[in-house]
Design a protein around this motif. Structure first.
Motif, PDB file in Angstrom:
ATOM      1  N   ARG A  56       6.260  83.701 -40.415  1.00 12.06           N
ATOM      2  CA  ARG A  56       6.439  84.519 -41.676  1.00 12.06           C
ATOM      3  C   ARG A  56       5.598  85.763 -41.543  1.00 12.06           C
ATOM      4  NH1 ARG A  56       7.604  81.412 -47.209  1.00 12.06           N
ATOM      5  NH2 ARG A  56       8.762  79.802 -46.308  1.00 12.06           N
ATOM      6  N   THR A  90      11.957  87.162 -48.114  1.00 16.62           N
ATOM      7  CA  THR A  90      11.550  86.069 -49.056  1.00 16.62           C
ATOM      8  C   THR A  90      11.160  86.515 -50.298  1.00 16.62           C
ATOM      9  OG1 THR A  90       9.540  85.500 -47.878  1.00 16.62           O
ATOM     10  CG2 THR A  90      11.368  84.596 -47.163  1.00 16.62           C
ATOM     11  N   ASP A  91      10.531  87.531 -50.448  1.00 14.06           N
ATOM     12  CA  ASP A  91       9.766  88.150 -51.622  1.00 14.06           C
ATOM     13  C   ASP A  91       9.501  89.584 -51.356  1.00 14.06           C
ATOM     14  OD1 ASP A  91       8.445  88.049 -54.014  1.00 14.06           O
ATOM     15  OD2 ASP A  91       6.511  87.757 -53.201  1.00 14.06           O
ATOM     16  N   GLN A 138      10.736  86.400 -43.085  1.00 13.92           N
ATOM     17  CA  GLN A 138      10.761  85.466 -42.240  1.00 13.92           C
ATOM     18  C   GLN A 138      12.144  85.564 -41.603  1.00 13.92           C
ATOM     19  OE1 GLN A 138      11.077  81.684 -44.130  1.00 13.92           O
ATOM     20  NE2 GLN A 138      11.152  80.525 -42.400  1.00 13.92           N
TER      21      GLN A 138
END
Lengths: 309, 551
Positions: free
Chosen positions: A222, A245-246, A261
């Motif tokens: 990541r 992912t965020d 990722q």
């Protein structure tokens, strides 16, 4: 592929301090095996058992089919190693150190030795004490490679090397692999292992938590991207993209920090729709990765160990 | 509390040394007090003791040797200066040792000036020395009371202060020399050699008349100006002030250089640099150096320089002793001729016999007591390097080559054995030549036994050191060996006076060394020392072959 390094349920503790517990893996001949883990995970302990510097409490470790403790002298004929914290006689020059270790190995090919010295651009006339950290590392690397060993056991070998010499080291490892030699390389830098290794084992808190092909690293790799725009941008434009992912907005909506990722292709293309001032990418430390990957998903390390390939 | 500043932290580091050396030196001075009562029970024995002491003036001024304080001062003599070993080691480690390890970089990153940090460290060492002096002074006083000495607590404390001041001087010497070396070892070694030189320079005026001016060049001369345990002699304020001034100048010079030089580098002295780098080193390989062919050769190369200096020191000391014996023998012959029938003569004849060869052997033998101790001290310094190599990770790459652990350890031991043999043989040759030139009659076989007989003692303590290194780290290993050396010397030096049983005396290797200049070397005794050494070395090899390295 024939296993050249075989480790079976290896356990070593230092009194109350944790060492390693039930570590098992095999490394095939000609393979470049990465041994990943954060600081204090047990990488060096495993390597020190392989090099017969310490004796395991239980389990077995073999190289070329020979027990690492009982047949250590025989094994070391075919092994070259870089210790984690190399220390050498500060009063000897680099050249004297290399000659000494060449003699202890019964002599080496001088032409190849000189090639290595040229390649890493080492000034062999200076005393070890006077070398910079990087040059000290070069001496230790050359002594590990100079006798063309069948197995190379390297504990964080590029620590202190500049990028040019890291590249040179990558080339040396690649050549070793092409010649059918085996490399066991420990590191806490994901990208280094990704570049040079064919297979990896991940150790954490003394236990092997994952082992498999280097492509498996994608599962845990990541990183973060922070993009600063000239104007506020809608966060939704990035939240649903592949690999993200965020998302977090900064600077009153004029910047986004993305947890990533996998590929960043979709993010770059989406960002291109807005006036970009700067883009920075940050690779978190392995410790951060472990904290997020192995603890945030609520799976304890032991459970993950059951997934060993 | 102890981590509040550099001074307290350093003082904390010294806490074991303070207690060990304070109590140790106290016991050293008290021990002879215990035996003096038995030696002076009659007026005739008083006279005999005073007379014999006068013939051993090389050791110390024979002032009131028939009193408790006088005898203790005389008997300890040059051996008081073993106290200088600690400041010598501590001062060479204080800045240079920390630079070696890289810990000084971290310390200097704190918002403190270099001078402040160095001053706090020096202050801690001086404080430690004063406490050592205080402890040993109090023990000296208590000993004096127990054995009916006539000196006061203040006298005992002044003796402790005198000792602390001479220690400060040698600490200052080590600190100053360490500014010119890249490692602490050479600084400690050079200071140790200077200590021996200064001891000898001070001895000169007690043996050769009219050489007082020469002995004044030695700081030890000023230490000896005070004899606080002899009430009629007292303390020399001038001597003590002179020592304090020397310590301050030496330490001040060291600090002045330290704040001006690069950390991690040494003060640049052009001629010293030329000696260290006689030619530009070659980049091409191989370098074809003799000392790189094997573990044994490398080990020999490592100890070549210290061996050279120690050998030079031994040879010079042996030659000096021959000169001193010639001076003393003349006086002694006069005594023998003019005082037939006195208790002193009876004692001497008992010990040494009557011929000039035997008399020379007796005198030289007394002085030779120090030689095996020094050779063993040399061995201890070399064993210290072995355990330091393991502690600091220098064995790891050697052990990653196809060398068995036993071969590595035995290679190192063999190199040390070679060095001790060289020291022994050169000392023998020098002593023989000096005796021939000086016309001092000595039994050749006994001289060979005295010089070569030291070698097994050196090997014994080295073997014990290698064995202990299997469990102990460097400081503890060196501490243990130093303690053993002191204990053995104590047993052999004091034990006979205290009429200790033979079984106790046999615990010391010096018992087996005996008095070779008078009686030659007994092969059975030699076998005992070599046998115990061989057992220790075998066990040490077995332990090293099985232990975890660097744990």
């Amino acid at each position: 592929m024939t296993a050249i390094i075989e480790v079976e349920k290896l356990t070593k503790s230092y009194g109350r301090r944790r060492g390693i517990a039930d570590v098992s893996f095999q490394v095939g001949e000609g393979e470049v095996f990465g041994f990943l883990g954060p600081n204090g995970a047990g990488k060096t302990t495993t390597i020190r058992v392989l090099m017969a510097l310490i004796r395991a409490d239980s389990g077995s470790a073999k190289i070329t089919g020979l027990d690492c403790w009982d047949r250590s002298v025989d094994i070391k004929r075919s092994v070259g190693s870089v210790p984690g914290e190399p220390s050498l006689d500060g009063n000897l020059t680099g050249g004297q150190i290399l000659e000494y270790f060449a003699n202890l190995r019964g002599g080496v090919d001088q032409k190849y030795l000189n090639q290595l010295v040229e390649r890493l651009d080492l000034d062999t006339g200076r005393k070890f004490r006077q070398y910079s950290t990087g040059n000290k590392r070069k001496v230790v690397l050359i002594q590990a490679f100079m006798h063309k060993p069948r197995v190379l056991i390297l504990d964080e070998p590029t620590s202190g090397l500049d990028p040019l010499n890291q590249q040179e080291f990558d080339g040396m490892v690649r050549e070793a692999r092409e010649e059918g030699r085996t490399v066991f390389l420990s590191s806490h830098v994901l990208s280094e292992v990704e570049k040079t290794c064919t297979r990896v084992g991940i150790i954490r808190e003394g236990r092997l938590v994952k082992i498999g092909g280097v492509h498996d690293l994608k599962d845990i790799k990541r990183y973060e991207i922070t993009i600063l725009f000239a104007q506020p941008v809608p966060v939704e434009a990035f939240a649903q993209l592949e690999g993200v992912t965020d998302v977090e907005t900064l600077n009153d909506g004029r910047a986004v920090r993305l947890a990533m990722q996998g590929s960043a292709d979709a993010v770059i293309k989406a960002a291109a729709h807005y006036p970009v001032i700067s883009l920075t990418s940050y690779e978190p430390s392995l410790e951060d990765v472990f904290l997020r990957y192995y603890e945030s998903d609520g799976r304890p390390a032991k459970e993950v160990a059951a997934n060993v390939v | 509390m102890w981590f509040r500043n550099v001074f307290l932290k350093t003082l904390r580091d010294y806490r074991i040394a303070i207690i060990g050396w304070g109590v140790g030196m106290g016991l050293v001075i008290v021990s002879p007090m215990a035996s003096v009562a038995a030696l002076i029970s009659t007026p005739a024995q008083h006279a005999a003791l005073a007379s014999i002491a006068a013939q051993f003036a090389w050791n110390a001024d024979p002032v009131k040797a028939d009193t408790v304080g006088g005898y203790a001062t005389f008997k300890i003599g040059v051996f008081a200066f073993i106290a200088c070993i600690w400041p010598l080691l501590a001062a060479s480690r204080m800045l240079r040792g920390e630079e070696d390890r890289g810990s000084l970089d971290v310390l200097l990153s704190a918002p403190r000036t270099r001078l402040s940090i160095a001053l706090q460290k020096v202050a801690a060492m001086w404080s430690a020395l004063l406490v050592i002096g205080l402890i040993s002074g109090v023990i000296a006083y208590l000993g004096g009371r127990a054995f009916k000495g006539d000196f006061t607590l203040a006298d005992g404390l002044m003796w402790g202060l005198d000792l602390a001041l001479i220690c400060m001087i040698f600490g200052g010497v080590a600190l100053l020399i360490s500014q010119f070396t890249h490692e602490r070892g050479p600084a400690a070694g050079a200071t140790g050699a200077l200590l021996v030189v200064f001891i000898v320079v001070d001895m000169v005026h007690r043996v050769i008349p009219g050489t007082d001016w020469f002995s004044r060049l030695s700081p030890i001369y000023y230490y000896n100006l005070s004899k606080p345990l002899i009430t009629s002699y007292g303390t020399s304020a001038g001597g003590m002030l002179a020592m304090l001034a020397m310590a301050m100048v030496l330490t001040g010079a060291a600090l002045w250089l330290f704040v001006r030089r690069d950390v991690g580098d040494a003060v640049k002295v052009p001629w010293l640099d030329r000696m260290a780098h006689p030619a530009a080193p070659s980049r091409s390989l191989p370098v074809s150096d003799w000392s790189l062919r094997s573990v044994y050769m490398r080990s020999l190369g490592m100890i070549a320089v210290p061996t050279f200096w120690w050998t030079l020191g031994f040879a010079a000391f042996a030659a000096w002793m021959i000169v001193a014996v010639r001076q003393l023998a003349d006086k002694m012959n006069a005594l023998l001729a003019g005082a037939q029938g006195s208790p002193a003569i009876a004692v001497l004849k008992n010990i040494g016999g009557g011929s000039s060869t035997e008399l020379n052997g007796l005198l030289l033998g007394a002085m030779f007591e120090l030689m095996p101790v020094l050779l063993m001290a040399f061995a201890v310094t070399q064993v210290n390097r072995w355990s330091a190599d393991e502690d600091e990770g220098r064995l790891e790459i050697v052990l990653s080559t196809p060398q068995s652990r036993a071969a590595v350890l035995l290679g190192r031991f063999a190199a040390l054995a070679t060095a001790t043999v060289i020291v022994g043989v050169v000392t023998l040759a020098t002593a023989a030549v000096a005796a021939a030139i000086g016309g001092v009659a000595l039994d050749g076989g006994n001289l060979a036994a005295a010089t070569l007989g030291m070698i097994p003692l050196g090997l014994l303590i080295a073997a014990i050191g290698y064995l202990a290194a299997g469990w102990l780290r460097t400081a503890a290993d060196t501490g243990l060996l130093s303690f053993l050396l002191a204990a053995w010397f104590f047993i052999s030096f004091i034990g006979p006076d205290l009429k200790w049983p033979d079984a106790t005396l046999r615990l010391s290797p010096f018992y087996y060394y005996g008095t070779p200049l008078l009686h030659g070397m007994e092969l059975a005794n030699l076998a005992v020392v070599l046998g115990v050494g061989a057992v220790a070395l075998t066990l040490g090899s077995l332990r090293f072959a099985r232990k975890d390295i660097g744990v």
